[in-house]
Design a protein around this motif. Structure first.
Motif, PDB file in Angstrom:
ATOM      1  N   LEU A 146       0.941  -1.195   0.222  1.00  0.00           N
ATOM      2  CA  LEU A 146      -0.149   0.116   0.039  1.00  0.00           C
ATOM      3  C   LEU A 146       0.951   1.258   0.081  1.00  0.00           C
ATOM      4  O   LEU A 146       0.877   2.061  -0.935  1.00  0.00           O
ATOM      5  CB  LEU A 146      -0.793   0.096   1.192  1.00  0.00           C
ATOM      6  N   LEU A 147       1.795   1.304   1.000  1.00  0.00           N
ATOM      7  CA  LEU A 147       2.795   2.358   0.987  1.00  0.00           C
ATOM      8  C   LEU A 147       3.754   2.704  -0.056  1.00  0.00           C
ATOM      9  O   LEU A 147       4.310   3.433  -0.495  1.00  0.00           O
ATOM     10  CB  LEU A 147       3.416   2.640   2.470  1.00  0.00           C
ATOM     11  N   THR A 148       4.171   1.384  -0.605  1.00  0.00           N
ATOM     12  CA  THR A 148       5.365   1.272  -1.721  1.00  0.00           C
ATOM     13  C   THR A 148       4.373   1.727  -3.000  1.00  0.00           C
ATOM     14  O   THR A 148       5.213   2.412  -3.718  1.00  0.00           O
ATOM     15  CB  THR A 148       5.786  -0.141  -1.743  1.00  0.00           C
ATOM     16  N   LEU A 149       3.396   1.282  -3.426  1.00  0.00           N
ATOM     17  CA  LEU A 149       3.024   1.557  -4.610  1.00  0.00           C
ATOM     18  C   LEU A 149       1.575   2.455  -4.713  1.00  0.00           C
ATOM     19  O   LEU A 149       1.486   3.302  -5.450  1.00  0.00           O
ATOM     20  CB  LEU A 149       2.568   0.018  -5.382  1.00  0.00           C
ATOM     21  N   ALA A 150       0.664   2.020  -3.857  1.00  0.00           N
ATOM     22  CA  ALA A 150      -0.586   2.671  -3.942  1.00  0.00           C
ATOM     23  C   ALA A 150      -0.425   4.177  -3.355  1.00  0.00           C
ATOM     24  O   ALA A 150      -1.186   5.198  -3.941  1.00  0.00           O
ATOM     25  CB  ALA A 150      -1.724   2.031  -2.827  1.00  0.00           C
ATOM     26  N   GLU A 151       0.326   4.677  -2.505  1.00  0.00           N
ATOM     27  CA  GLU A 151       0.320   5.852  -1.716  1.00  0.00           C
ATOM     28  C   GLU A 151       0.925   6.774  -2.845  1.00  0.00           C
ATOM     29  O   GLU A 151       0.500   7.885  -3.117  1.00  0.00           O
ATOM     30  CB  GLU A 151       1.293   5.847  -0.641  1.00  0.00           C
ATOM     31  N   PRO A 152       2.131   6.381  -3.551  1.00  0.00           N
ATOM     32  CA  PRO A 152       2.666   7.515  -4.517  1.00  0.00           C
ATOM     33  C   PRO A 152       1.884   7.652  -5.797  1.00  0.00           C
ATOM     34  O   PRO A 152       1.691   8.783  -6.238  1.00  0.00           O
ATOM     35  CB  PRO A 152       3.959   6.940  -4.681  1.00  0.00           C
ATOM     36  N   LEU A 153       1.127   6.363  -6.303  1.00  0.00           N
ATOM     37  CA  LEU A 153       0.091   6.437  -7.086  1.00  0.00           C
ATOM     38  C   LEU A 153      -1.059   7.285  -7.006  1.00  0.00           C
ATOM     39  O   LEU A 153      -1.245   8.282  -7.631  1.00  0.00           O
ATOM     40  CB  LEU A 153      -0.364   4.975  -7.641  1.00  0.00           C
ATOM     41  N   LEU A 154      -1.690   7.345  -5.757  1.00  0.00           N
ATOM     42  CA  LEU A 154      -2.769   8.119  -5.603  1.00  0.00           C
ATOM     43  C   LEU A 154      -2.319   9.440  -5.486  1.00  0.00           C
ATOM     44  O   LEU A 154      -3.116  10.636  -5.681  1.00  0.00           O
ATOM     45  CB  LEU A 154      -3.407   7.578  -4.136  1.00  0.00           C
ATOM     46  N   ALA A 155      -1.006   9.962  -4.852  1.00  0.00           N
ATOM     47  CA  ALA A 155      -0.838  11.229  -4.737  1.00  0.00           C
ATOM     48  C   ALA A 155      -0.884  11.754  -6.032  1.00  0.00           C
ATOM     49  O   ALA A 155      -0.950  12.917  -6.254  1.00  0.00           O
ATOM     50  CB  ALA A 155       0.751  11.294  -4.118  1.00  0.00           C
ATOM     51  N   GLY A 156      -0.029  11.101  -6.945  1.00  0.00           N
ATOM     52  CA  GLY A 156      -0.184  11.694  -8.428  1.00  0.00           C
ATOM     53  C   GLY A 156      -1.625  11.731  -9.004  1.00  0.00           C
ATOM     54  O   GLY A 156      -1.857  13.088  -9.834  1.00  0.00           O
ATOM     55  N   LEU A 157      -2.389  11.029  -8.754  1.00  0.00           N
ATOM     56  CA  LEU A 157      -3.847  11.104  -9.194  1.00  0.00           C
ATOM     57  C   LEU A 157      -4.478  12.112  -8.811  1.00  0.00           C
ATOM     58  O   LEU A 157      -5.290  12.821  -9.556  1.00  0.00           O
ATOM     59  CB  LEU A 157      -4.282   9.559  -9.125  1.00  0.00           C
ATOM     60  N   ALA A 158      -4.278  12.455  -7.429  1.00  0.00           N
ATOM     61  CA  ALA A 158      -5.002  13.666  -6.711  1.00  0.00           C
ATOM     62  C   ALA A 158      -4.247  14.876  -6.872  1.00  0.00           C
ATOM     63  O   ALA A 158      -4.786  15.829  -6.335  1.00  0.00           O
ATOM     64  CB  ALA A 158      -5.191  12.943  -5.296  1.00  0.00           C
ATOM     65  N   GLY A 159      -3.123  14.821  -7.611  1.00  0.00           N
ATOM     66  CA  GLY A 159      -2.323  16.280  -7.722  1.00  0.00           C
ATOM     67  C   GLY A 159      -1.743  16.578  -6.439  1.00  0.00           C
ATOM     68  O   GLY A 159      -1.218  17.778  -6.284  1.00  0.00           O
ATOM     69  N   ARG A 160      -1.482  15.846  -5.492  1.00  0.00           N
ATOM     70  CA  ARG A 160      -0.869  16.033  -4.319  1.00  0.00           C
ATOM     71  C   ARG A 160       0.734  15.604  -4.495  1.00  0.00           C
ATOM     72  O   ARG A 160       1.179  14.972  -5.250  1.00  0.00           O
ATOM     73  CB  ARG A 160      -1.223  15.118  -3.124  1.00  0.00           C
ATOM     74  N   PRO A 161       1.491  16.669  -3.788  1.00  0.00           N
ATOM     75  CA  PRO A 161       2.978  16.362  -3.785  1.00  0.00           C
ATOM     76  C   PRO A 161       3.121  15.194  -3.159  1.00  0.00           C
ATOM     77  O   PRO A 161       2.515  14.608  -2.089  1.00  0.00           O
ATOM     78  CB  PRO A 161       3.722  17.517  -3.281  1.00  0.00           C
ATOM     79  N   ALA A 162       4.312  14.465  -3.407  1.00  0.00           N
ATOM     80  CA  ALA A 162       4.817  13.024  -2.891  1.00  0.00           C
ATOM     81  C   ALA A 162       5.031  13.453  -1.418  1.00  0.00           C
ATOM     82  O   ALA A 162       5.396  14.529  -1.102  1.00  0.00           O
ATOM     83  CB  ALA A 162       5.863  12.491  -3.669  1.00  0.00           C
ATOM     84  N   GLN A 163       4.932  12.150  -0.595  1.00  0.00           N
ATOM     85  CA  GLN A 163       5.509  12.584   0.610  1.00  0.00           C
ATOM     86  C   GLN A 163       6.779  12.940   0.710  1.00  0.00           C
ATOM     87  O   GLN A 163       7.726  12.261   0.247  1.00  0.00           O
ATOM     88  CB  GLN A 163       5.163  11.204   1.535  1.00  0.00           C
ATOM     89  N   ASP A 164       7.042  14.007   1.496  1.00  0.00           N
ATOM     90  CA  ASP A 164       8.645  14.533   1.849  1.00  0.00           C
ATOM     91  C   ASP A 164       9.506  13.319   2.785  1.00  0.00           C
ATOM     92  O   ASP A 164       8.845  12.827   3.514  1.00  0.00           O
ATOM     93  CB  ASP A 164       8.653  15.769   2.486  1.00  0.00           C
ATOM     94  N   ALA A 165      10.435  12.967   1.912  1.00  0.00           N
ATOM     95  CA  ALA A 165      11.235  12.029   2.843  1.00  0.00           C
ATOM     96  C   ALA A 165      12.165  12.823   3.814  1.00  0.00           C
ATOM     97  O   ALA A 165      12.324  13.803   3.673  1.00  0.00           O
ATOM     98  CB  ALA A 165      12.175  11.218   1.825  1.00  0.00           C
ATOM     99  N   TYR A 166      12.132  11.707   4.982  1.00  0.00           N
ATOM    100  CA  TYR A 166      13.128  12.543   6.111  1.00  0.00           C
ATOM    101  C   TYR A 166      13.650  11.289   6.855  1.00  0.00           C
ATOM    102  O   TYR A 166      13.248  10.259   6.691  1.00  0.00           O
ATOM    103  CB  TYR A 166      12.112  13.422   6.907  1.00  0.00           C
ATOM    104  N   ARG A 167      14.308  11.650   7.698  1.00  0.00           N
ATOM    105  CA  ARG A 167      15.162  10.686   8.480  1.00  0.00           C
ATOM    106  C   ARG A 167      15.329  10.981   9.790  1.00  0.00           C
ATOM    107  O   ARG A 167      15.109  12.142  10.287  1.00  0.00           O
ATOM    108  CB  ARG A 167      16.761  10.654   7.873  1.00  0.00           C
ATOM    109  N   ALA A 168      15.480  10.004  10.639  1.00  0.00           N
ATOM    110  CA  ALA A 168      15.327   9.912  11.978  1.00  0.00           C
ATOM    111  C   ALA A 168      16.284   8.961  12.535  1.00  0.00           C
ATOM    112  O   ALA A 168      16.580   7.905  12.014  1.00  0.00           O
ATOM    113  CB  ALA A 168      13.849   9.634  12.505  1.00  0.00           C
ATOM    114  N   LEU A 169      16.860   9.168  13.699  1.00  0.00           N
ATOM    115  CA  LEU A 169      17.343   8.224  14.573  1.00  0.00           C
ATOM    116  C   LEU A 169      16.735   7.104  15.049  1.00  0.00           C
ATOM    117  O   LEU A 169      15.634   7.134  15.513  1.00  0.00           O
ATOM    118  CB  LEU A 169      18.327   8.877  15.672  1.00  0.00           C
ATOM    119  N   VAL A 170      17.141   5.884  14.764  1.00  0.00           N
ATOM    120  CA  VAL A 170      16.599   4.733  15.171  1.00  0.00           C
ATOM    121  C   VAL A 170      17.274   4.382  16.621  1.00  0.00           C
ATOM    122  O   VAL A 170      18.481   4.158  16.710  1.00  0.00           O
ATOM    123  CB  VAL A 170      16.645   3.546  14.223  1.00  0.00           C
ATOM    124  N   HIS A 171      16.244   3.854  17.629  1.00  0.00           N
ATOM    125  CA  HIS A 171      16.872   3.655  18.881  1.00  0.00           C
ATOM    126  C   HIS A 171      16.914   2.409  19.180  1.00  0.00           C
ATOM    127  O   HIS A 171      16.241   1.562  19.917  1.00  0.00           O
ATOM    128  CB  HIS A 171      15.959   4.477  19.880  1.00  0.00           C
TER     129      HIS A 171
END
Length: 488
Positions: free
Chosen positions: A382-407
């Protein structure tokens, strides 16, 4: 739709705050480089524990089935995870966006198809920012008893111009008279009713507590860009700027097809039958990604029913669950081949969920995202394929990538990316904020993702504690404090 259904849908749409639907598109520019054609049969050495493509092992089904056809050519390697997301995003941007004008009360959660420009100055006239006294020139100031200026009330003769040395009571939001020097707040004013005088011990600064015309914007100023999700605040701004309706991208329409004879829609698992976890989950999740979603259709393991459902759908996207591997009842690949569908992604180098796929049923027809049947594997798809596909279909910008420390140390797959449920934690004693990986992260488990507010993108080989990793946010509030002891 019942009142309860409408209220639930409204809540889901307010949570999502996203949107879009049909669009005319010419997909001739979709490139061979982003297209990954694959043989319709999956490789036979797949790890069954990772992508069995059912919610439980298929060996619990005693019914004999025909042997699937043998592969006619070797399969190619799974597509890298980030590459697969890029292909899905490009597929969603394959044509021009449709535009509809929606009344303000229907625009929530949609995406603006055009920039929002002010239709008037804001404010459109000089207004008082406080309850108090509008004054002109130096004080003390005389005033006329019983005269005051109120917001929304037409001007009185006294209000058209304020001579030097005079004052008039004024309410917040009321139009200030011409030649007003300042507004004195009620709590700062000293009123001598016997002499009809107003004075103040504080210095009076020209323009104080007056909102001048155009302070927020001038007519024609761009307020928010195209692609902005219409939130309640955007609705308020649009109304203030003079809009009754907004140019929006229709929400993509999604059909959900749940495959599998072993799935129950209600009650406890029994006799080799298990509960369908994906049917109840996918609709709200897809709405949170900005789609309009029909109720899930349960087709069982029936190739003809699947073919009929695909050919009769008028959705922009069809999401299937299960049936994407090469087992005896995995019908998705054969049906897509029979329909002449174009496979854009057929397998992704990610765990869980690598037998996911993305197809286009026809040049002008809907896309299909095939999710594995295991619940967390389906979330991965869902998050690998459907989320970026739907963002394009809906005219939304893709989710901004960010990084965080893993504990914590996070084990990785030897060759593939891993998506691991995590929860954000605030740093203690001056430490940095970080994410903590959650337990119960097997492909058939939902207990970890239910407590998560993101997925960590763990590269092959894993990461050590204190390493920064890419994070995919989930479209809802952070996990609640009770997750700390139960899942980490």
């Amino acid at each position: 739709m019942t009142g309860d259904d409408a209220e639930e849908l409204a809540v889901e749409q307010a949570l999502a705050l996203v949107g879009g639907r049909n669009r005319a598109r010419n997909r001739a520019d979709d490139q061979a480089g982003d297209q990954v054609p694959r043989n319709q049969n999956r490789r036979e050495h797949q790890d069954r524990s990772e992508h069995q493509n059912r919610s439980e092992p298929t060996n619990q089904d005693p019914t004999p089935h025909p042997t699937p056809p043998a592969p006619v050519s070797p399969t190619t390697p799974d597509l890298l995870w980030d590459r697969a997301r890029a292909v899905a995003a490009r597929a969603g941007r394959g044509g021009p966006l449709a535009v509809v004008r929606l009344p303000l009360d229907r625009a929530l959660g949609h995406v603006l198809a055009e920039p929002l420009a002010a239709l008037t100055d804001l404010p459109s006239f000089d207004t008082s920012a406080m309850d108090g006294w509008a004054v002109a020139g130096p004080g003390p100031w005389t005033y006329e008893e019983g005269v005051s200026l109120l917001a929304g009330v037409g001007e009185s003769p006294t209000a058209t111009r304020l001579p030097d040395g005079t004052a008039v009571r004024i309410a917040t939001g009321a139009r200030t008279p011409a030649d007003t020097t300042a507004v004195i707040r009620s709590e700062h004013a000293q009123v001598d009713e016997a002499r009809a005088l107003v004075s103040t011990r504080r210095p009076v600064v020209t323009g104080q507590d007056i909102r001048p015309r155009g302070q927020e914007c001038r007519s024609g100023d761009r307020l928010v860009p195209a692609g902005t999700v219409v939130t309640p605040a955007v609705l308020g701004l649009a109304a203030a700027a003079g809009y009754d309706a907004l140019p929006a991208v229709p929400r993509p329409r999604v059909d959900v097809l749940v495959l599998g004879d072993e799935l129950l829609a209600a009650g406890l698992p029994h006799d080799g039958l298990i509960r369908d976890a994906l049917g109840p989950m996918l609709g709200p999740w897809l709405r949170a990604l900005g789609a309009e979603v029909s109720g899930p259709r349960r087709l069982g393991d029936d190739a003809e029913a699947l073919r009929e459902a695909l050919t009769s759908s008028d959705a922009d996207l069809i999401v299937t669950t299960g049936g994407t591997a090469s087992g005896p009842v995995d019908h998705v690949h054969p049906v897509l081949a029979a329909l002449g569908a174009e496979l854009l992604v057929d397998g992704v180098a990610v765990r869980p969920g690598h037998p996911m796929l993305l197809a286009r049923l026809s040049p002008d027809g809907p896309h299909l995202v095939g999710l594995p049947g295991n619940p967390l594997a389906a979330v991965s798809g869902l998050l690998t394929l459907a989320e970026p596909l739907l963002a394009g279909l809906a005219g939304r910008p893709a989710q901004d990538a960010y990084r965080a420390l893993v504990h914590a140390d996070v084990p990785g797959h030897p060759h593939d990316t891993r998506l691991v449920p995590v929860v954000h934690r605030a740093g203690r004693a001056g430490g940095r904020d970080h994410v903590a990986p959650l337990r119960y992260n097997g492909p058939a488990m939902l207990r970890g993702i239910a407590a998560a507010d993101g997925l960590a993108v763990v590269p092959a080989g894993g990461v050590r504690s204190g390493t920064e990793v890419e994070i995919l946010d989930l479209p809802w509030a952070p996990a609640t404090p009770w997750t700390e002891g139960c899942f980490t």
